[in-house]
Design a protein around this motif. Sequence first.
Motif, short mmCIF file in Angstrom:
data_model
loop_
_atom_site.label_atom_id
_atom_site.label_comp_id
_atom_site.label_asym_id
_atom_site.label_seq_id
_atom_site.Cartn_x
_atom_site.Cartn_y
_atom_site.Cartn_z
N ILE A 1 0.86 -1.18 0.00
CA ILE A 1 0.00 0.00 0.00
C ILE A 1 0.90 1.23 0.00
CG2 ILE A 1 -1.74 1.30 1.29
CD1 ILE A 1 -2.55 -1.46 2.55
N TYR B 1 0.56 5.10 0.12
CA TYR B 1 -0.42 6.16 0.40
C TYR B 1 0.23 7.22 1.28
CZ TYR B 1 -5.40 6.22 -0.68
OH TYR B 1 -6.61 6.44 -1.28
N ARG C 1 -5.77 7.05 5.83
CA ARG C 1 -6.22 6.14 4.76
C ARG C 1 -5.30 4.92 4.66
NH1 ARG C 1 -10.34 5.11 2.75
NH2 ARG C 1 -9.67 4.93 0.62
N ARG C 2 -4.00 5.15 4.84
CA ARG C 2 -3.05 4.05 4.79
C ARG C 2 -3.35 3.03 5.88
NH1 ARG C 2 1.30 7.10 4.72
NH2 ARG C 2 1.77 6.87 6.92
N GLN D 1 -6.25 2.60 7.40
CA GLN D 1 -7.55 1.99 7.12
C GLN D 1 -7.41 0.86 6.09
OE1 GLN D 1 -9.71 5.47 5.89
NE2 GLN D 1 -10.65 5.76 7.91
N LEU D 2 -6.64 1.12 5.04
CA LEU D 2 -6.42 0.09 4.03
C LEU D 2 -5.65 -1.09 4.61
CD1 LEU D 2 -5.56 2.23 0.89
CD2 LEU D 2 -7.48 0.67 1.14
N CYS E 1 3.14 -1.15 4.12
CA CYS E 1 2.71 0.22 3.85
C CYS E 1 3.91 1.16 3.67
CB CYS E 1 1.85 0.73 5.00
SG CYS E 1 0.34 -0.22 5.20
N ILE F 1 -1.24 -1.33 -4.26
CA ILE F 1 -2.32 -0.34 -4.22
C ILE F 1 -1.67 1.03 -4.09
CG2 ILE F 1 -4.37 0.49 -3.01
CD1 ILE F 1 -4.74 -2.37 -1.94
N THR G 1 -6.11 3.97 -6.68
CA THR G 1 -7.37 4.39 -6.06
C THR G 1 -7.82 5.75 -6.56
OG1 THR G 1 -6.21 5.30 -4.15
CG2 THR G 1 -6.97 3.02 -3.99
#
Length: 107
Positions: free
Chosen positions: A27, A29, A34-35, A37-38, A51, A71, A99
């Motif tokens: 991920i 981000y 948001r990072r 949450q993902l 992440c 992502i 996204t």
Amino acid sequence: MLLFGVVVLWVSYTQTVAMQNSKKIIIVYKDSLRRSQLKQAVTELGHTAFCFEKITICLDNLHSLAPDLVIIGPFSHDKVIRLVCFIKTLQPELPVLMTEVQNRSRD
């Protein structure tokens, strides 16, 4: 008593199957909320999340992590295109999920 044993065996089996199907997901981000949450959503599904806030650090670790999915969050259009092209050069079969993309370069 037998029913309880069957339930325990079923739960153990489903956890084992989930672990065998676990995927490594990167991920990328900038937004820490948001990072996280993902990351939580990915780990709740039984996958391993890695992440990164910065694209360069992600790229430095891409080969060694051997992810199953990347992502990408909202970065400038130019950065997203460069990142996707770089990923596809290294691992053409690796799926990349974008996204959103920013129209303006604010990073």
